[in-house]
Design an enzyme around this catalytic site. Structure first.
Site, mmCIF file in Angstrom:
data_model
loop_
_atom_site.group_PDB
_atom_site.id
_atom_site.type_symbol
_atom_site.label_atom_id
_atom_site.label_comp_id
_atom_site.label_asym_id
_atom_site.label_seq_id
_atom_site.Cartn_x
_atom_site.Cartn_y
_atom_site.Cartn_z
ATOM 1 N N GLU A 1 0.765 -1.198 -0.012
ATOM 2 C CA GLU A 1 0.020 -0.013 0.172
ATOM 3 C C GLU A 1 0.862 1.169 0.014
ATOM 4 O O GLU A 1 1.602 1.253 0.875
ATOM 5 C CB GLU A 1 -0.956 -0.002 1.295
ATOM 6 C CG GLU A 1 -2.181 -0.523 1.311
ATOM 7 C CD GLU A 1 -3.177 -0.273 2.492
ATOM 8 O OE1 GLU A 1 -3.030 0.921 2.889
ATOM 9 O OE2 GLU A 1 -3.862 -1.324 2.791
ATOM 10 N N ASP B 1 -6.328 8.791 9.975
ATOM 11 C CA ASP B 1 -5.215 8.420 10.479
ATOM 12 C C ASP B 1 -4.843 8.949 11.633
ATOM 13 O O ASP B 1 -5.265 9.879 12.072
ATOM 14 C CB ASP B 1 -4.093 9.120 9.492
ATOM 15 C CG ASP B 1 -4.104 8.227 8.020
ATOM 16 O OD1 ASP B 1 -4.327 8.450 7.189
ATOM 17 O OD2 ASP B 1 -3.780 6.746 8.400
HETATM 18 O O1 LIG Z 1 -1.615 1.790 10.667
HETATM 19 P P1 LIG Z 1 -2.682 0.546 10.951
HETATM 20 O O2 LIG Z 1 -3.200 0.692 12.155
HETATM 21 O O3 LIG Z 1 -1.389 -0.689 10.791
HETATM 22 O O4 LIG Z 1 -3.770 0.440 9.629
HETATM 23 C C1 LIG Z 1 -3.453 0.156 8.506
HETATM 24 C C2 LIG Z 1 -3.349 1.552 7.756
HETATM 25 O O5 LIG Z 1 -2.209 2.123 8.064
HETATM 26 C C3 LIG Z 1 -3.508 1.711 5.981
HETATM 27 O O6 LIG Z 1 -4.087 0.823 5.478
HETATM 28 C C4 LIG Z 1 -3.952 3.329 6.229
HETATM 29 C C5 LIG Z 1 -3.603 3.963 6.251
HETATM 30 N N1 LIG Z 1 -4.327 5.109 6.406
HETATM 31 C C6 LIG Z 1 -5.432 4.775 6.394
HETATM 32 C C7 LIG Z 1 -6.735 5.390 6.533
HETATM 33 C C8 LIG Z 1 -7.963 4.759 6.339
HETATM 34 C C9 LIG Z 1 -8.047 3.231 6.403
HETATM 35 C C10 LIG Z 1 -6.701 2.490 6.140
HETATM 36 C C11 LIG Z 1 -5.545 3.358 6.287
#
Ligand SMILES: O=P(O)(O)OC[C@@H](O)[C@@H](O)c1c[nH]c2ccccc12
Length: 268
Positions: free
Chosen positions: A49, A60
């Site tokens: 990603e 975030d």
């Molecule tokens: O950071 P985490 O808690 O590991 O979750 C994945 C996330 O970082 C990535 O998929 C993502 C980054 N920004 C987001 C905003 C909404 C949903 C998902 C995301």
């Protein structure tokens, strides 16, 4: 079937779960991002990603917010992120890329141009967390035409909207493990496994989970029921902690190796 669809099919045939790291493009700088992408693949990442930094990342938590702030000092745009994906391909990276962006940067360059750029640079998937299903028809049509999988987020609170989300889903389903914003967690939404299994029973697409997953034990827990596990903040924090090495020409390789080892220990 694009590169990402093929990857999920290969993993399914092998009985494996995709490890899907998230990183913010341009954090701490663009050259380092290309090196980090190479290290992620070497560490065993199956899909990557690539986050487009944004000034108002409402979904975030603080770790990714800080990464976005650092990246925005290098004036990183969607176009820069797509170029970085191409640079990584030129350096031999084979794994599929999912571009992760809020909707505003897409609107700024225009939907038609955006999808033309994605298709021309071998981006397989797209996640736009603030594009509600109710407003996604045109984006979905353009994504389908460009061969880009528009990956939806499904939350435990999606309830009656889940059917409509799944009907319009492409690539894989991104199940959000917890309510709130991104960030490492020690516990997840009550009944998260039941939620994931319910989604799996209602789609033939691969189902991945993300939000809060930050260590091998948690990856193992979700790998037993999912086709993919997304890890973002824990990796972004490791990058943040390693910036002093990554930006020191004498110790850069040491820093890159630390990131590779951190990601590799998440691979199950
Ligand atoms: O950071 P985490 O808690 O590991 O979750 C994945 C996330 O970082 C990535 O998929 C993502 C980054 N920004 C987001 C905003 C909404 C949903 C998902 C995301």
């Amino acid at each position: 079937m694009n590169l990402m669809d093929q990857k999920f099919a290969e993993l399914k045939a092998a009985g494996r779960t995709a490890l899907i790291p998230f990183l913010t493009v341009g954090d701490p700088d663009l050259d380092t991002t290309v090196e980090l992408i190479i290290q992620m693949e070497a560490a065993g990442a199956d899909v990557l990603e690539l986050g487009v930094p944004y000034s108002d990342p409402l979904a975030d938590g603080p770790v990714i917010q800080r990464a976005s702030e650092r990246a925005l000092t290098s004036s990183v745009t969607i176009g820069t992120c797509i170029d970085i994906a191409q640079k990584a391909r030129q350096r031999g990276v084979k794994i599929p890329f999912v571009l992760f962006t809020y909707f505003n940067p897409v609107l700024q360059i225009g939907l038609e141009d955006f999808f033309q750029q994605l298709a021309a640079h071998d981006i397989s998937g797209l996640i736009i967390p603030d594009l509600p299903i109710e407003e996604s028809a045109q984006v979905l049509e353009l994504a389908d035409t460009a061969g880009i999988s528009l990956v939806p987020l499904v939350a435990p609170t999606s309830n009656e909207r889940i059917s409509r989300i799944l009907t319009n889903a492409r690539g894989f389903i991104y199940c959000v493990s917890s309510l709130g914003v991104t960030g490492e967690r020690s516990s997840f939404h009550e009944g998260v496994e039941q939620f994931i299994n319910d989604v799996k029973s209602r789609t033939d697409l691969p189902v991945a989970v993300g939000f809060g997953i930050s260590n091998r034990e948690q990856v193992e827990r979700f790998s037993s029921i999912c086709d993919g596990v997304v890890v973002g903040s824990a990796i972004v924090r490791k990058i943040e902690d390693t910036i002093p090495l990554l930006t020191d020409s004498e110790r850069r390789e040491e820093g890159l190796l630390q990131i590779r080892e951190f990601v590799a220990q998440l691979k199950v």
